[in-house]
Motif scaffolding. Structure first.
Motif, PDB file in Angstrom:
ATOM      1  N   ALA A   1       0.832  -1.201   0.000  1.00  0.00           N
ATOM      2  CA  ALA A   1       0.000   0.000   0.000  1.00  0.00           C
ATOM      3  C   ALA A   1       0.868   1.253   0.000  1.00  0.00           C
ATOM      4  N   TYR A   2       1.961   1.232   0.754  1.00  0.00           N
ATOM      5  CA  TYR A   2       2.877   2.380   0.783  1.00  0.00           C
ATOM      6  C   TYR A   2       3.576   2.547  -0.567  1.00  0.00           C
ATOM      7  N   ILE A   3       3.902   1.422  -1.182  1.00  0.00           N
ATOM      8  CA  ILE A   3       4.504   1.481  -2.524  1.00  0.00           C
ATOM      9  C   ILE A   3       3.501   2.075  -3.511  1.00  0.00           C
ATOM     10  N   ALA A   4       2.251   1.615  -3.416  1.00  0.00           N
ATOM     11  CA  ALA A   4       1.193   2.130  -4.293  1.00  0.00           C
ATOM     12  C   ALA A   4       0.999   3.631  -4.078  1.00  0.00           C
ATOM     13  N   LEU A   5       1.022   4.076  -2.823  1.00  0.00           N
ATOM     14  CA  LEU A   5       0.859   5.499  -2.514  1.00  0.00           C
ATOM     15  C   LEU A   5       2.012   6.316  -3.094  1.00  0.00           C
ATOM     16  N   ALA A   6       3.233   5.773  -2.996  1.00  0.00           N
ATOM     17  CA  ALA A   6       4.398   6.464  -3.564  1.00  0.00           C
ATOM     18  C   ALA A   6       4.262   6.581  -5.085  1.00  0.00           C
ATOM     19  N   MET A   7       3.742   5.529  -5.714  1.00  0.00           N
ATOM     20  CA  MET A   7       3.552   5.545  -7.165  1.00  0.00           C
ATOM     21  C   MET A   7       2.529   6.599  -7.572  1.00  0.00           C
TER      22      MET A   7
END
Length: 304
Positions: free
Chosen positions: A8-14
């Motif tokens: 989810a944090y990776i998705a938010l960064a993207m």
């Protein structure tokens, strides 16, 4: 940390980075094609891909009521918002457009107050709205001479209409709470809005010419379809469903910074200390508005 949270944090960064880059891609695309045509092709293609994916997985078509509401939301949030923003970038810098769009939470708060009656006008909320709007005013100080240009004024007008339309569409989305997979529903919204934009721009007398379909335009269009719409929106939905709303909304503060920086570095758009400071002031105001709204939501949920 759980794997779902890590993703989810990776998705938010993207989302935070890639949605900021779409302003650059759109600015490049509108050099070769009318903004509504570019947005229409982008949303139609992305919509067809998403709808086809879910149909192949065995999903049924939503009923008529759901489809009609997806149509309304799609027109409000993608046609009258994304479409007009893309059109506006024919006339105003991408960074300026991104900063004005950053005020959307303020508009959502205003329309929520009148349409839902759940937003309490706390001192923090009012101060945040004032600070956010003062930040935008500071940004426009650098463009006072440009305001005499009718094309520049049209770009600003289109961007403001886009912000208001996105806000109304967001309120309607929350109000209707349609029981359909987020991405599947987004596919229909993209498809409906894309078709409306393509019909509209055709009625305006614009068409696709073979000479305009160069490598730069194809790169812009493909980037907007796959990175901006499919990857970006999918990542946003995933982050929204696995992180607190207040945390998932962080992307809204990073997008304008990415857009302004890329516009300055690549498109040679204006960036000075006044613009940078005004941008930070605007985002600070928006942050205060979001904090106040989230506090109000928690109080509302606990009281029910």
């Amino acid at each position: 940390m759980k794997k779902s949270n890590t993703n989810a944090y990776i998705a938010l960064a993207m989302v935070s980075f890639f949605w900021g880059t779409t302003y650059l891609a759109s600015s490049v695309g509108v050099r070769h094609m009318h903004g509504l045509m570019l947005a229409g092709l982008r949303q139609t293609a992305a919509g067809i891909i998403l709808i086809s994916y879910f149909l192949l997985k065995g999903y049924r078509l939503p009923d008529k009521i759901v489809l009609s509401r997806l149509f309304v939301i799609g027109v409000m949030m993608l046609c009258l918002s994304n479409g007009l923003i893309t059109w506006a970038m024919q006339y105003i810098p991408s960074g300026l457009c991104a900063i004005v769009v950053a005020t959307v939470p303020i508009w959502i708060t205003i329309f929520s107050y009148f349409m839902v009656q759940r937003t309490r006008l706390s001192p923090l909320l009012i101060i945040g709205m004032i600070i956010g709007l003062l930040g935008v005013a500071g940004i426009f100080y650098n463009y006072l001479s440009s305001l005499t240009n009718p094309a520049f004024r049209l770009g600003i007008f289109l961007t403001l209409i886009a912000c208001i339309s996105w806000a109304i569409g967001s309120v309607l989305t929350a109000r209707w709470a349609l029981k359909v997979n987020f991405l599947y529903g987004a596919g229909f919204q993209m498809f409906f809005s894309g078709i409306v934009m393509l019909i509209t721009v055709s009625l305006m007398g614009y068409s696709i010419s073979a000479s305009s379909m160069n490598i730069e335009l194809w790169e812009s269009l493909l980037y907007l379809v796959f990175i901006g719409s499919i990857v970006g929106y999918s990542s946003y939905v995933f982050a929204l469903n696995n992180l607190p709303t207040s945390l998932a909304s962080v992307y809204a503060y990073i997008n304008p910074i990415v857009a302004v920086t890329l516009g300055w570095l690549i498109l040679k758009e204006q960036l000075n200390w006044t613009t940078a400071l005004s941008c930070l002031v605007t985002l600070a105001g928006v942050y205060m508005v979001n904090v106040s709204v989230n506090k109000n939501k928690r109080k509302y949920e606990h009281s029910n």
